[in-house]
Design a protein around this motif. Structure first.
Motif, PDB file in Angstrom:
ATOM      1  N   PRO A 144       0.839  -1.198   0.000  1.00  0.00           N
ATOM      2  CA  PRO A 144       0.000   0.000   0.000  1.00  0.00           C
ATOM      3  C   PRO A 144       0.876   1.252   0.000  1.00  0.00           C
ATOM      4  CG  PRO A 144      -0.632  -1.481   1.784  1.00  0.00           C
ATOM      5  CD  PRO A 144       0.612  -2.033   1.191  1.00  0.00           C
ATOM      6  N   PHE A 256      -8.539   3.526  -9.333  1.00  0.00           N
ATOM      7  CA  PHE A 256      -7.578   2.913  -8.445  1.00  0.00           C
ATOM      8  C   PHE A 256      -6.516   3.945  -8.039  1.00  0.00           C
ATOM      9  CE2 PHE A 256      -3.611   0.369  -8.402  1.00  0.00           C
ATOM     10  CZ  PHE A 256      -3.928  -0.519  -7.398  1.00  0.00           C
ATOM     11  N   ALA A 259      -6.865   6.175  -4.895  1.00  0.00           N
ATOM     12  CA  ALA A 259      -6.456   5.665  -3.589  1.00  0.00           C
ATOM     13  C   ALA A 259      -5.042   6.121  -3.249  1.00  0.00           C
ATOM     14  CB  ALA A 259      -6.543   4.143  -3.574  1.00  0.00           C
ATOM     15  N   ILE A 262      -5.066   9.734  -2.019  1.00  0.00           N
ATOM     16  CA  ILE A 262      -5.574   9.900  -0.659  1.00  0.00           C
ATOM     17  C   ILE A 262      -4.502   9.480   0.344  1.00  0.00           C
ATOM     18  CG2 ILE A 262      -7.303   9.104   1.001  1.00  0.00           C
ATOM     19  CD1 ILE A 262      -9.256   8.836  -1.293  1.00  0.00           C
ATOM     20  N   GLU A 263      -3.843   8.348   0.070  1.00  0.00           N
ATOM     21  CA  GLU A 263      -2.841   7.840   1.007  1.00  0.00           C
ATOM     22  C   GLU A 263      -1.633   8.769   1.092  1.00  0.00           C
ATOM     23  OE1 GLU A 263      -2.054   3.637   0.291  1.00  0.00           O
ATOM     24  OE2 GLU A 263      -4.095   3.441  -0.424  1.00  0.00           O
ATOM     25  N   GLY A 274      -7.077  14.720  -1.118  1.00  0.00           N
ATOM     26  CA  GLY A 274      -6.811  13.502  -0.360  1.00  0.00           C
ATOM     27  C   GLY A 274      -6.705  13.772   1.131  1.00  0.00           C
TER      28      GLY A 274
ATOM     29  N   PRO B 122     -14.499   4.938  -8.067  1.00  0.00           N
ATOM     30  CA  PRO B 122     -13.223   4.873  -7.352  1.00  0.00           C
ATOM     31  C   PRO B 122     -13.402   4.107  -6.033  1.00  0.00           C
ATOM     32  CG  PRO B 122     -14.119   7.103  -7.277  1.00  0.00           C
ATOM     33  CD  PRO B 122     -15.016   6.309  -8.160  1.00  0.00           C
ATOM     34  N   GLU B 123     -12.618   3.024  -5.866  1.00  0.00           N
ATOM     35  CA  GLU B 123     -12.862   2.094  -4.750  1.00  0.00           C
ATOM     36  C   GLU B 123     -12.704   2.730  -3.369  1.00  0.00           C
ATOM     37  OE1 GLU B 123     -10.044   0.739  -6.760  1.00  0.00           O
ATOM     38  OE2 GLU B 123     -11.256  -0.465  -8.123  1.00  0.00           O
ATOM     39  N   LEU B 124     -11.564   3.374  -3.164  1.00  0.00           N
ATOM     40  CA  LEU B 124     -11.294   3.855  -1.812  1.00  0.00           C
ATOM     41  C   LEU B 124     -12.308   4.896  -1.343  1.00  0.00           C
ATOM     42  CD1 LEU B 124      -9.603   3.594   0.684  1.00  0.00           C
ATOM     43  CD2 LEU B 124      -7.968   5.195  -0.270  1.00  0.00           C
ATOM     44  N   TYR B 209      -5.682  -5.332   2.310  1.00  0.00           N
ATOM     45  CA  TYR B 209      -5.288  -3.953   2.018  1.00  0.00           C
ATOM     46  C   TYR B 209      -6.389  -2.989   2.440  1.00  0.00           C
ATOM     47  CZ  TYR B 209      -5.330   0.261  -0.796  1.00  0.00           C
ATOM     48  OH  TYR B 209      -5.458   1.560  -1.188  1.00  0.00           O
ATOM     49  N   ALA B 210      -7.645  -3.320   2.075  1.00  0.00           N
ATOM     50  CA  ALA B 210      -8.759  -2.406   2.351  1.00  0.00           C
ATOM     51  C   ALA B 210      -8.942  -2.187   3.847  1.00  0.00           C
ATOM     52  CB  ALA B 210     -10.040  -2.956   1.734  1.00  0.00           C
ATOM     53  N   ILE B 213      -6.066   0.114   5.100  1.00  0.00           N
ATOM     54  CA  ILE B 213      -6.134   1.536   4.754  1.00  0.00           C
ATOM     55  C   ILE B 213      -7.313   2.204   5.461  1.00  0.00           C
ATOM     56  CG2 ILE B 213      -7.299   1.058   2.534  1.00  0.00           C
ATOM     57  CD1 ILE B 213      -4.990   4.006   3.281  1.00  0.00           C
TER      58      ILE B 213
END
Lengths: 322, 282
Positions: A144, A256, A259, A262-263, A274, B122-124, B209-210, B213
């Motif tokens: 990640p 994807f 993500a 954001i991280e 983010g 968007p997944e997150l 992972y999900a 996070i």
């Protein structure tokens, strides 16, 4: 071509409408009363809560609420952020440029580096170099980006103090012009790197497999027979055709990619959408979260639309297939 | 099956993945016997943020809780969420893919549109708003992860079913009067199982992972201490850089577990590839 674009635009609009419905439903059908979630202070009386309900139209039936939600959206009204006490649209607008700079830089670097490494691996299939590139990028791809970001932060910012800890520029530095740009670039190195390392794997694996497909084709053999130099075959003949699937994947993977932003922004406190997402989660600012989701979803749909059109230009078969 | 495991072991990535996953499984099964104490238990003031020692193998966090115990017990959370969410999303995705692929026509059109829609999101951000609205419990996290991940399985299973249903054995079965549900679940489904298996490994990776996070972003179940949550607390504490023993173990645990599932998934894909045996001379 025109009908192709119109068709795609229509499909994208329908998807946007579906996102709006979903966004509305998630926040309305949730268990619990949104007004009670908003006011946790016991001093707020039941009458005051009722007043808020009436003001936001929460006492009306769901259908009516939906219509007024869509009407307000059409005027660019996403509600008021609980936490910042400002219109959500304004809060978002202030943060969009910072995120765009970071995303474009990181995505651009990931594409360029990923394509070069992937082409090399595909060119040298079965060699040590190939195995190394593929397993390293698989590993990077599955880690990640916030974990990698934390390591980078601890090593390069805290311990070695080479790069700044957080933010986008040195506070109160008074820098302008080129000096300011240099300062921003310096702050961007670590967040961008943590995103690049994450994206790169995807492009490496994709370019590699597409490259191995292309290299088996007859026109490559014929180019060799004509005496084209190996490097010419790699960069001009093979890579050019191997890039087509990479273009589509860039679009498909933008959802994807969000993500990673954001991280990275959270870890490095980069002041964009983010980091705003993280702050909105911590403050449980539901209108802001709703706006953020809408913004991310619509940008992904828009980006996919653009990629589709570009792809239609590059590869005419797509248009005919419609 | 035995043959398959043997093949997996002949694959370098497969071997490494299985080895590390086994270690974590072992840790989560025998957690109470591995020099652990209750990971929620705070100790006295002088033991707060203490570096690794013989008493606390990996030191303690800002509340004086043992890091080693948090890591060992945290593997239970990651593995549970990984397995349960993977099963839920693969089973649901398979069901949708089976229905769409088998019936075709309008059923397939509607289901495919829904799948496409979910894959576009968007997944997150979707997981974040769902988790924020539903509230952070372990079951909601599993639900959220499954909602985001089922469409890929549905899409892959659907295309497999499309090709399977044209095969002669289905035609034969149908001609002797087999019902739709018999054809779907007794004839087609067994042929999709290998695909479901490969897909599950991928889903476990995504689910772990999900959870990580979401917990890191402050949406973890407050009654459990997962690796993501350890990082969240460490990150928010502001003393992260002065207590590396607190941050590095969860990062290391997360990365090694996720990477080993990815390697295992890659190995399974490679091994099930028809050309693999010949290339290895097996």
């Amino acid at each position: 071509m025109k009908s192709f674009i119109l068709k795609r635009a229509g499909a994208s609009l329908i998807t946007v409408f579906a996102v709006i419905c979903l966004n509305f439903l998630i926040f309305r059908l949730a268990p619990g009363d949104p007004v009670k979630m908003m006011f946790t202070d016991p001093r707020v009386t039941a009458e005051q809560m009722q007043e808020v309900r009436e003001k936001f139209g929460l006492d009306k039936p769901l259908g009516g609420q939906f219509i007024s939600y869509v009407q307000r959206l059409a005027h660019g009204d996403l509600g008021i952020s609980f936490w910042q006490k400002k219109p959500v649209t304004r809060v978002l607008a202030e943060k969009i440029p910072q995120t765009l700079i970071l995303v474009i830089t990181a995505l651009g670097m990931a594409v360029i580096l990923g394509v070069i490494l992937g082409a090399l691996a595909g060119w040298k299939t079965g060699t040590r170099l190939d195995t190394f590139i593929v397993s390293a990028s698989l590993a990077m791809y599955s880690i990640p980006s916030f974990a990698l970001g934390l390591i980078l932060l601890l090593v390069f910012a805290y311990t070695l103090t080479i790069f700044p800890l957080s933010g986008m520029s040195t506070p109160a530095s008074g820098l302008t012009g080129f000096g300011y740009l240099k300062d921003v670039a310096w702050h961007m190195v670590l967040p961008a790197f943590s995103i690049v390392m994450w994206y790169i794997g995807e492009f490496v694996v994709l370019t590699r497999s597409s490259m191995t497909d292309v290299l088996g084709q007859e026109y490559i053999t014929s180019a060799r027979a004509k005496g084209v130099k190996e490097s010419g075959i790699l960069w001009r003949h093979a890579l050019r055709n191997a890039l087509l699937p990479v273009v589509t994947m860039t679009g498909v993977n933008l959802g994807f990619a969000v993500a990673g932003v954001i991280e990275a922004e959270t870890v490095f406190s980069w002041p964009g959408i983010g980091l705003l997402t993280y702050e909105a989660v911590m403050k449980r600012d539901y209108p802001l979260l709703q706006g953020i989701f809408l913004l991310f979803a619509v940008s992904v749909i828009l980006a996919n639309f653009v990629v589709d059109i570009i792809y239609g230009y590059i590869d005419p078969r797509i248009r005919v297939g419609e | 099956m035995k043959d398959f495991v043997k093949l997996l072991f002949s694959h370098g990535m497969g071997r490494m993945g299985i080895f590390i996953i086994t270690l974590f499984l072992f840790a989560s099964l025998f957690a109470p016997y591995l020099h652990t104490i209750d990971p929620h238990k705070s100790s006295s003031f002088e033991n707060m943020l203490s570096p690794p020692s013989t008493q606390f193998w990996l030191g303690t966090d800002d509340l004086g809780r043992d890091i080693w115990s948090q890591i060992i017990y945290g593997s239970r959370i990651s593995l549970t969420i990984g397995f349960v969410a993977a099963i839920v999303s693969v089973v649901f995705g398979t069901f949708v893919g089976l229905l769409g692929g088998f019936y075709g026509g309008i059923v397939d059109d509607v289901l495919s549109k829904i799948v496409d829609f979910f894959m576009m999101l968007p997944e997150l951000p979707l997981m974040i708003i769902l988790a924020a609205v539903l509230g952070p419990t372990i079951w909601n996290i599993i639900f959220v992860v499954s909602v985001v991940n089922w469409p890929t399985t549905a899409r892959i299973v659907r295309s497999q079913v499309l090709s399977l249903k044209e095969r002669p054995f289905i035609e034969a079965s149908r001609s002797i009067g087999a019902s739709d549900s018999f054809l779907m679940f007794k004839e087609i489904l067994p042929n999709v199982v290998p695909l479901m298996f490969a897909q599950s490994v991928l889903m476990i990776t995504l689910a772990i992972y999900a959870e990580t996070i979401l917990s890191f972003l402050g949406l973890g179940d407050p009654s459990l201490i997962s690796w993501g949550q350890m990082l969240h607390f460490a990150f928010e504490s502001g003393v992260m850089a002065r207590s590396l023993w607190w941050v590095m173990p969860p990062i290391f645990a997360i990365c090694s577990l996720i990477v080993s599932f990815t390697f295992l998934g890659t190995a399974i894909t490679d091994v099930t590839n028809p050309g693999y045996k010949e290339a290895r001379g097996l």
